[in-house]
Scaffold this motif. Structure first.
Motif, mmCIF file in Angstrom:
data_model
loop_
_atom_site.group_PDB
_atom_site.id
_atom_site.type_symbol
_atom_site.label_atom_id
_atom_site.label_comp_id
_atom_site.label_asym_id
_atom_site.label_seq_id
_atom_site.Cartn_x
_atom_site.Cartn_y
_atom_site.Cartn_z
ATOM 1 N N LEU A 80 0.829 -1.214 0.000
ATOM 2 C CA LEU A 80 0.000 0.000 0.000
ATOM 3 C C LEU A 80 0.862 1.263 0.000
ATOM 4 N N ASP A 81 2.046 1.180 0.624
ATOM 5 C CA ASP A 81 2.950 2.327 0.622
ATOM 6 C C ASP A 81 3.935 2.248 -0.537
ATOM 7 N N GLY A 82 3.719 1.263 -1.420
ATOM 8 C CA GLY A 82 4.600 1.126 -2.578
ATOM 9 C C GLY A 82 5.977 0.589 -2.226
ATOM 10 N N ILE A 83 6.072 -0.124 -1.089
ATOM 11 C CA ILE A 83 7.372 -0.697 -0.718
ATOM 12 C C ILE A 83 7.405 -2.161 -1.103
ATOM 13 N N GLY A 84 8.170 -2.448 -2.144
ATOM 14 C CA GLY A 84 8.258 -3.805 -2.678
ATOM 15 C C GLY A 84 9.566 -4.465 -2.299
ATOM 16 N N PRO A 85 9.793 -5.699 -2.788
ATOM 17 C CA PRO A 85 10.980 -6.488 -2.433
ATOM 18 C C PRO A 85 12.313 -5.769 -2.665
ATOM 19 N N GLU A 86 12.458 -5.049 -3.785
ATOM 20 C CA GLU A 86 13.755 -4.423 -4.066
ATOM 21 C C GLU A 86 14.022 -3.281 -3.076
ATOM 22 N N ASP A 87 12.940 -2.629 -2.609
ATOM 23 C CA ASP A 87 13.113 -1.505 -1.685
ATOM 24 C C ASP A 87 13.707 -1.941 -0.356
ATOM 25 N N ILE A 88 13.499 -3.197 0.008
ATOM 26 C CA ILE A 88 14.071 -3.675 1.274
ATOM 27 C C ILE A 88 15.219 -4.657 1.002
ATOM 28 N N GLY A 89 15.762 -4.603 -0.209
ATOM 29 C CA GLY A 89 17.005 -5.328 -0.509
ATOM 30 C C GLY A 89 16.874 -6.823 -0.687
ATOM 31 N N LEU A 90 15.649 -7.319 -0.995
ATOM 32 C CA LEU A 90 15.491 -8.773 -1.063
ATOM 33 C C LEU A 90 16.224 -9.417 -2.231
ATOM 34 N N ASP A 91 16.445 -8.630 -3.309
ATOM 35 C CA ASP A 91 17.251 -9.162 -4.409
ATOM 36 C C ASP A 91 18.686 -9.409 -3.943
ATOM 37 N N GLN A 92 19.164 -8.458 -3.141
ATOM 38 C CA GLN A 92 20.520 -8.572 -2.599
ATOM 39 C C GLN A 92 20.633 -9.733 -1.606
ATOM 40 N N LEU A 93 19.554 -9.913 -0.827
ATOM 41 C CA LEU A 93 19.532 -11.020 0.126
ATOM 42 C C LEU A 93 19.591 -12.362 -0.600
#
Lengths: 201, 201
Positions: free
Chosen positions: A114-127
């Motif tokens: 809802l706030d537009g915060i997706g996986p890349e915004d929290i570094g999940l690709d890097q994880l």
């Protein structure tokens, strides 16, 4: 009373600090200007420098002014354990509690469509890339026990499935030293359902 | 755990703020770097500017970045009343309580011979000159009801005797040994309105 425009602005600026209301801001402003100008000058200098230089560790994304943080650079941590936390403050809480000697990965938030915060915004690709490097045997999903934290843990577990790592989540239950009477219903249910054999030793 | 040298220094610097211990400093540092860099930049800027520009009002010695403060410059205050306080915070407490429409004189401390703080250090020469100008009918000695505050009030009363001004002291009703800055507005107003002739005995 308006003291003077600049002092008013100082009081207002101090209110950006967490837990500082108008009265505390007033006391802080007076104290700064009356008693400890030297300490204030140092604060201005250090906070300015920190804002400019502190960024994310390239490896674990925690806050640091260095390329690679102290924990990632340390040779004395257990490379097989990775603890995923929402914030550097959570990481600090674990370090203060002691006992854990593995590594961390800091999300700086949680999934929140809802706030537009997706996986890349929290570094999940890097994880994912980090786990794919190999060497990690267990990923501890230490996101908050909130709706968003749970959802984020679920997303990560789906992402890492098939990578050959064990996934774990923090145990839920009664806080140590807490009194049953004052524990909220949700926690109590989980503590009850997660009950363990009593060893009495 | 040491986060990083710069973040450690930031936490340490934040501890110069009154009422901020190690745990709060830690929370503040995290919050600054995680969530509100814009607010922090403004704080650095405003605090830096305040440290550079805020000095004493030439007339009443309160903190201000102006030559003459707002209250001294106002044409709507009662010129016959002068309230002597130990600090700008005390002055602010009176203004917040409301009711008083006279002027102030700020000592920035109290007499303390053991610390080498004499009459000139708290502006008593300036206060005497101010009263000698004429126009003031009553000087309210609103120093703290502490040993040092009382001693300072006595000193001032001896200094101003024969200048043809009435001297008064706040009414008790304030807790002895308490500090003006922390008294609630209602008590402060009552103490102010119930002020008594100062006997200086």
């Amino acid at each position: 009373m308006s003291f003077s425009p600049l002092i008013e602005r100082l009081m207002e600026s101090l209110r950006v600090l967490p837990g500082v209301g108008p009265k505390t801001a007033q006391r802080m402003a007076m104290h700064r200007l009356e008693r400890d100008r030297e300490g204030s000058r140092r604060l201005v200098e250090v906070l300015g420098e920190a804002l400019e230089r502190v960024g994310y560790c390239r490896r674990c994304r925690t806050l640091t002014e260095e390329e690679i943080c102290r924990i990632c650079a340390s040779g004395r941590r257990d490379d097989s354990l990775l603890c995923v936390v929402e914030s550097p403050a959570d990481q600090l809480a674990f370090e203060d509690a002691g006992g854990y000697r593995g590594h961390y990965f800091v999300l700086h938030g949680h999934l929140s469509p809802l706030d537009g915060i997706g996986p890349e915004d929290i570094g999940l690709d890097q994880l994912e890339a980090r786990v794919a490097e190999g060497g990690i045997q267990e990923v501890i999903l230490a996101t908050n026990p909130t709706v968003e934290g749970e959802a984020t843990a679920h997303y990560i577990s789906a992402q890492l499935v098939g990578q050959g790592v064990t996934l774990s989540r923090l145990a839920y239950g009664m806080p140590m030293g807490g009194e049953l009477e004052y524990v909220d219903g949700g926690t109590l249910s989980r503590a009850f359902n997660g009950r363990l054999p009593f060893r009495g030793d």
